[in-house]
Design an enzyme around this catalytic site. Structure first.
Site, PDB file in Angstrom:
ATOM      1  N   TYR A  56       9.272  99.862 -27.694  1.00 39.66           N
ATOM      2  CA  TYR A  56       9.171  99.208 -29.003  1.00 39.66           C
ATOM      3  C   TYR A  56       9.467 100.166 -30.150  1.00 39.66           C
ATOM      4  O   TYR A  56       9.902  99.740 -31.215  1.00 39.66           O
ATOM      5  CB  TYR A  56       7.821  98.479 -29.143  1.00 39.66           C
ATOM      6  CG  TYR A  56       7.863  97.201 -28.332  1.00 39.66           C
ATOM      7  CD1 TYR A  56       7.326  97.156 -27.048  1.00 39.66           C
ATOM      8  CD2 TYR A  56       8.554  96.084 -28.792  1.00 39.66           C
ATOM      9  CE1 TYR A  56       7.437  96.011 -26.274  1.00 39.66           C
ATOM     10  CE2 TYR A  56       8.672  94.938 -28.028  1.00 39.66           C
ATOM     11  CZ  TYR A  56       8.128  94.902 -26.767  1.00 39.66           C
ATOM     12  OH  TYR A  56       8.259  93.783 -25.998  1.00 39.66           O
ATOM     13  N   HIS A 109       7.158  85.008 -31.477  1.00 41.26           N
ATOM     14  CA  HIS A 109       6.989  86.072 -30.487  1.00 41.26           C
ATOM     15  C   HIS A 109       6.513  87.362 -31.121  1.00 41.26           C
ATOM     16  O   HIS A 109       6.611  88.432 -30.499  1.00 41.26           O
ATOM     17  CB  HIS A 109       8.317  86.322 -29.749  1.00 41.26           C
ATOM     18  CG  HIS A 109       8.657  85.201 -28.833  1.00 41.26           C
ATOM     19  ND1 HIS A 109       9.902  85.094 -28.247  1.00 41.26           N
ATOM     20  CD2 HIS A 109       7.957  84.133 -28.419  1.00 41.26           C
ATOM     21  CE1 HIS A 109       9.927  84.016 -27.505  1.00 41.26           C
ATOM     22  NE2 HIS A 109       8.763  83.411 -27.587  1.00 41.26           N
ATOM     23  N   CYS A 120     -10.142  95.280 -33.773  1.00 43.69           N
ATOM     24  CA  CYS A 120     -10.638  94.443 -34.890  1.00 43.69           C
ATOM     25  C   CYS A 120      -9.713  93.267 -35.181  1.00 43.69           C
ATOM     26  O   CYS A 120      -9.946  92.518 -36.134  1.00 43.69           O
ATOM     27  CB  CYS A 120     -10.820  95.304 -36.146  1.00 43.69           C
ATOM     28  SG  CYS A 120      -9.269  95.856 -36.888  1.00 43.69           S
ATOM     29  N   THR A 176      20.234  81.010 -29.184  1.00 42.63           N
ATOM     30  CA  THR A 176      19.230  81.181 -28.133  1.00 42.63           C
ATOM     31  C   THR A 176      19.749  80.559 -26.843  1.00 42.63           C
ATOM     32  O   THR A 176      20.407  79.534 -26.841  1.00 42.63           O
ATOM     33  CB  THR A 176      17.863  80.585 -28.536  1.00 42.63           C
ATOM     34  OG1 THR A 176      16.909  80.838 -27.492  1.00 42.63           O
ATOM     35  CG2 THR A 176      17.932  79.101 -28.809  1.00 42.63           C
ATOM     36  N   ASN A 201      25.822  78.018 -31.144  1.00 45.37           N
ATOM     37  CA  ASN A 201      25.626  79.098 -30.177  1.00 45.37           C
ATOM     38  C   ASN A 201      26.968  79.640 -29.712  1.00 45.37           C
ATOM     39  O   ASN A 201      27.984  78.939 -29.780  1.00 45.37           O
ATOM     40  CB  ASN A 201      24.804  78.584 -28.981  1.00 45.37           C
ATOM     41  CG  ASN A 201      24.002  79.684 -28.319  1.00 45.37           C
ATOM     42  OD1 ASN A 201      23.222  80.373 -28.980  1.00 45.37           O
ATOM     43  ND2 ASN A 201      24.223  79.877 -27.031  1.00 45.37           N
TER      44      ASN A 201
HETATM   45  P1  NAD Z   1       8.339  82.289 -19.525  1.00 51.40           P
HETATM   46  O1  NAD Z   1       7.983  81.669 -18.205  1.00 51.40           O
HETATM   47  O2  NAD Z   1       8.256  81.457 -20.760  1.00 51.40           O
HETATM   48  O3  NAD Z   1       9.713  82.965 -19.485  1.00 51.40           O
HETATM   49  C1  NAD Z   1      10.263  83.177 -18.244  1.00 51.40           C
HETATM   50  C2  NAD Z   1      11.659  83.503 -18.598  1.00 51.40           C
HETATM   51  O4  NAD Z   1      11.627  84.845 -19.016  1.00 51.40           O
HETATM   52  C3  NAD Z   1      12.603  83.358 -17.443  1.00 51.40           C
HETATM   53  O5  NAD Z   1      13.199  82.079 -17.442  1.00 51.40           O
HETATM   54  C4  NAD Z   1      13.576  84.466 -17.749  1.00 51.40           C
HETATM   55  O6  NAD Z   1      14.541  83.988 -18.630  1.00 51.40           O
HETATM   56  C5  NAD Z   1      12.727  85.467 -18.501  1.00 51.40           C
HETATM   57  N1  NAD Z   1      12.317  86.511 -17.560  1.00 51.40           N
HETATM   58  C6  NAD Z   1      11.179  86.604 -16.857  1.00 51.40           C
HETATM   59  N2  NAD Z   1      11.210  87.696 -16.090  1.00 51.40           N
HETATM   60  C7  NAD Z   1      12.391  88.300 -16.360  1.00 51.40           C
HETATM   61  C8  NAD Z   1      13.027  89.464 -15.888  1.00 51.40           C
HETATM   62  N3  NAD Z   1      12.459  90.250 -14.979  1.00 51.40           N
HETATM   63  N4  NAD Z   1      14.251  89.790 -16.380  1.00 51.40           N
HETATM   64  C9  NAD Z   1      14.820  88.993 -17.318  1.00 51.40           C
HETATM   65  N5  NAD Z   1      14.293  87.875 -17.785  1.00 51.40           N
HETATM   66  C10 NAD Z   1      13.093  87.550 -17.305  1.00 51.40           C
HETATM   67  O7  NAD Z   1       7.458  83.571 -19.689  1.00 51.40           O
HETATM   68  P2  NAD Z   1       5.995  83.488 -20.136  1.00 51.40           P
HETATM   69  O8  NAD Z   1       5.235  84.537 -19.427  1.00 51.40           O
HETATM   70  O9  NAD Z   1       5.509  82.077 -20.035  1.00 51.40           O
HETATM   71  O10 NAD Z   1       6.152  83.891 -21.695  1.00 51.40           O
HETATM   72  C11 NAD Z   1       5.197  83.367 -22.560  1.00 51.40           C
HETATM   73  C12 NAD Z   1       5.752  83.546 -23.925  1.00 51.40           C
HETATM   74  O11 NAD Z   1       5.966  84.956 -24.226  1.00 51.40           O
HETATM   75  C13 NAD Z   1       7.103  82.872 -24.063  1.00 51.40           C
HETATM   76  O12 NAD Z   1       7.184  82.256 -25.321  1.00 51.40           O
HETATM   77  C14 NAD Z   1       8.048  84.051 -24.032  1.00 51.40           C
HETATM   78  O13 NAD Z   1       9.242  83.786 -24.751  1.00 51.40           O
HETATM   79  C15 NAD Z   1       7.261  85.106 -24.756  1.00 51.40           C
HETATM   80  N6  NAD Z   1       7.813  86.444 -24.461  1.00 51.40           N
HETATM   81  C16 NAD Z   1       8.122  87.297 -25.471  1.00 51.40           C
HETATM   82  C17 NAD Z   1       8.668  88.541 -25.163  1.00 51.40           C
HETATM   83  C18 NAD Z   1       9.045  89.522 -26.229  1.00 51.40           C
HETATM   84  O14 NAD Z   1       9.551  90.600 -25.915  1.00 51.40           O
HETATM   85  N7  NAD Z   1       8.837  89.118 -27.466  1.00 51.40           N
HETATM   86  C19 NAD Z   1       8.866  88.910 -23.855  1.00 51.40           C
HETATM   87  C20 NAD Z   1       8.525  88.009 -22.903  1.00 51.40           C
HETATM   88  C21 NAD Z   1       7.991  86.771 -23.194  1.00 51.40           C
HETATM   89  N1  APR Z   2      26.406  84.011 -32.352  1.00 50.50           N
HETATM   90  C1  APR Z   2      25.758  82.963 -31.801  1.00 50.50           C
HETATM   91  N2  APR Z   2      25.124  83.028 -30.601  1.00 50.50           N
HETATM   92  C2  APR Z   2      25.163  84.206 -29.950  1.00 50.50           C
HETATM   93  C3  APR Z   2      25.819  85.347 -30.469  1.00 50.50           C
HETATM   94  C4  APR Z   2      26.455  85.208 -31.732  1.00 50.50           C
HETATM   95  N3  APR Z   2      27.108  86.218 -32.303  1.00 50.50           N
HETATM   96  N4  APR Z   2      25.684  86.361 -29.559  1.00 50.50           N
HETATM   97  C5  APR Z   2      24.959  85.871 -28.527  1.00 50.50           C
HETATM   98  N5  APR Z   2      24.659  84.576 -28.752  1.00 50.50           N
HETATM   99  C6  APR Z   2      23.900  83.663 -27.894  1.00 50.50           C
HETATM  100  C7  APR Z   2      24.136  83.875 -26.421  1.00 50.50           C
HETATM  101  O1  APR Z   2      25.197  83.060 -25.993  1.00 50.50           O
HETATM  102  C8  APR Z   2      22.799  83.415 -25.826  1.00 50.50           C
HETATM  103  O2  APR Z   2      22.845  82.028 -25.554  1.00 50.50           O
HETATM  104  O3  APR Z   2      22.550  83.939 -28.132  1.00 50.50           O
HETATM  105  C9  APR Z   2      21.799  83.661 -26.954  1.00 50.50           C
HETATM  106  C10 APR Z   2      20.874  84.846 -26.683  1.00 50.50           C
HETATM  107  O4  APR Z   2      20.076  84.502 -25.581  1.00 50.50           O
HETATM  108  P1  APR Z   2      18.988  85.540 -25.056  1.00 50.50           P
HETATM  109  O5  APR Z   2      19.580  86.873 -24.925  1.00 50.50           O
HETATM  110  O6  APR Z   2      18.335  84.889 -23.874  1.00 50.50           O
HETATM  111  O7  APR Z   2      17.922  85.642 -26.250  1.00 50.50           O
HETATM  112  P2  APR Z   2      16.850  84.553 -26.643  1.00 50.50           P
HETATM  113  O8  APR Z   2      17.320  83.157 -26.317  1.00 50.50           O
HETATM  114  O9  APR Z   2      16.448  84.825 -28.041  1.00 50.50           O
HETATM  115  O10 APR Z   2      15.599  84.925 -25.670  1.00 50.50           O
HETATM  116  C11 APR Z   2      14.401  84.146 -25.827  1.00 50.50           C
HETATM  117  O11 APR Z   2      13.195  85.543 -24.264  1.00 50.50           O
HETATM  118  O12 APR Z   2      12.653  87.602 -23.401  1.00 50.50           O
HETATM  119  C12 APR Z   2      12.252  86.607 -24.255  1.00 50.50           C
HETATM  120  O13 APR Z   2      10.880  86.908 -26.108  1.00 50.50           O
HETATM  121  C13 APR Z   2      12.172  87.127 -25.650  1.00 50.50           C
HETATM  122  O14 APR Z   2      12.542  85.985 -27.710  1.00 50.50           O
HETATM  123  C14 APR Z   2      13.135  86.260 -26.443  1.00 50.50           C
HETATM  124  C15 APR Z   2      13.206  85.022 -25.585  1.00 50.50           C
END
Ligand code: NAD
Ligand code: APR
Length: 235
Positions: A56, A109, A120, A176, A201
């Protein structure tokens, strides 16, 4: 088009891709170079807090070096031109929507530039490293963690989001993959409550079938074009 009073916009990593911030599931994305189990779960933080803090720290630095792109700017223009109509729900932990001028942003998130004190429960704006375990400015405990929702944790402010989806006349999803719930289910909830649904997208997502309309291309081109269209229909 029926009168539009409430617009809910969901953004994901794709809206910030052209600002240089990595997405998660692209070929060279974050989850290709880091295992979720190592850096984005409470168990990972308990097992190896230093590894998670370094992950992070890296993301915090990348956020501070990034600049809003035309997609963020266009959404801020929409927000300014239509006061009170727009709720911006983002899965992103960057602050580019705010820096572009958006006013109602909900980080489901968490936020990369925030720290959470598990002693706290304070949430504090934070741009430095947490590696050296600094004391909480509120209570003094060494109990600060990234203010991020990890896998297995509940996203923030879900009640507010569900309320907004019920009232939405228009739901727009930008950048997304529709891979992660509950965000991936918002389009269905909005549509079943009567909203028109639009997806902007780079490629089809896992939820594309739920949208009335999908436009494919980079957010920096699609979002300004759509905002101009919607503002013309409003005026
Ligand atoms: P979830 O079941 O909502 O998400 C599972 C998804 O996470 C899978 O479909 C896959 O796309 C992805 N995932 C899981 N393991 C993975 C891996 N090893 N490599 C790549 N992708 C992987 O997960 P959850 O536990 O129910 O999450 C609860 C909430 O926390 C959700 O809203 C999720 O988006 C959020 N979250 C946030 C972060 C972050 O970095 N901000 C990371 C993870 C989850
Ligand atoms: N313009 C529009 N869309 C784009 C662009 C762009 N320039 N570049 C990438 N994308 C699209 C990709 O095609 C993909 O569908 O953005 C999407 C990114 O998808 P992810 O990498 O899965 O990211 P996101 O959908 O935000 O992930 C959701 O998963 O791990 C958790 O908490 C984490 O918030 C994240 C959540």
């Amino acid at each position: 088009m029926a009168a539009i009073r409430n617009i809910v916009i969901l953004t994901g990593a794709g809206v910030s891709a052209e600002s240089g911030l990595e997405t998660f599931r692209a070929a060279d994305g974050l989850w290709e170079n880091h295992r979720v189990e190592d850096v984005a779960t409470p168990e990972a933080f308990a097992r190896d807090p230093e590894l998670v803090q370094r992950f992070y720290d890296m993301r915090r630095t990348a956020i501070m070096q990034a600049q809003p792109n035309p997609a963020h700017a266009a959404l801020a223009r929409l927000d300014a031109a239509w006061p009170g109509a727009l709720l911006l729900v983002t899965q992103n932990i960057d602050d580019l929507h705010e820096r572009a001028g958006a006013t109602r942003v909900l980080h489901m998130h968490g936020e990369g530039l925030s720290a959470w004190c598990t002693a706290c429960d304070a949430r504090i704006g934070w741009s430095r490293s947490l590696l050296d375990e600094p004391p909480c400015p509120s209570c003094g405990a060494t109990a600060l963690r990234p203010d991020i929702v990890w896998f297995g944790e509940m996203p923030y402010r879900m009640d507010d989001i569900f309320d907004a989806l019920r009232e939405a006349d228009l739901f727009v999803s930008i950048g997304t993959s529709g891979a992660v719930y509950p965000a991936a289910g918002f389009v269905r909830q909005a549509r079943e409550c009567g909203a028109r649904t639009l997806e902007l997208n780079l490629e089809a997502s896992q939820g594309s079938a739920w949208f009335h309309e999908t436009r494919l291309g980079p957010a920096s081109a699609l979002v300004p074009q759509w905002v101009e269209e919607i503002l013309v229909t409003r005026s």
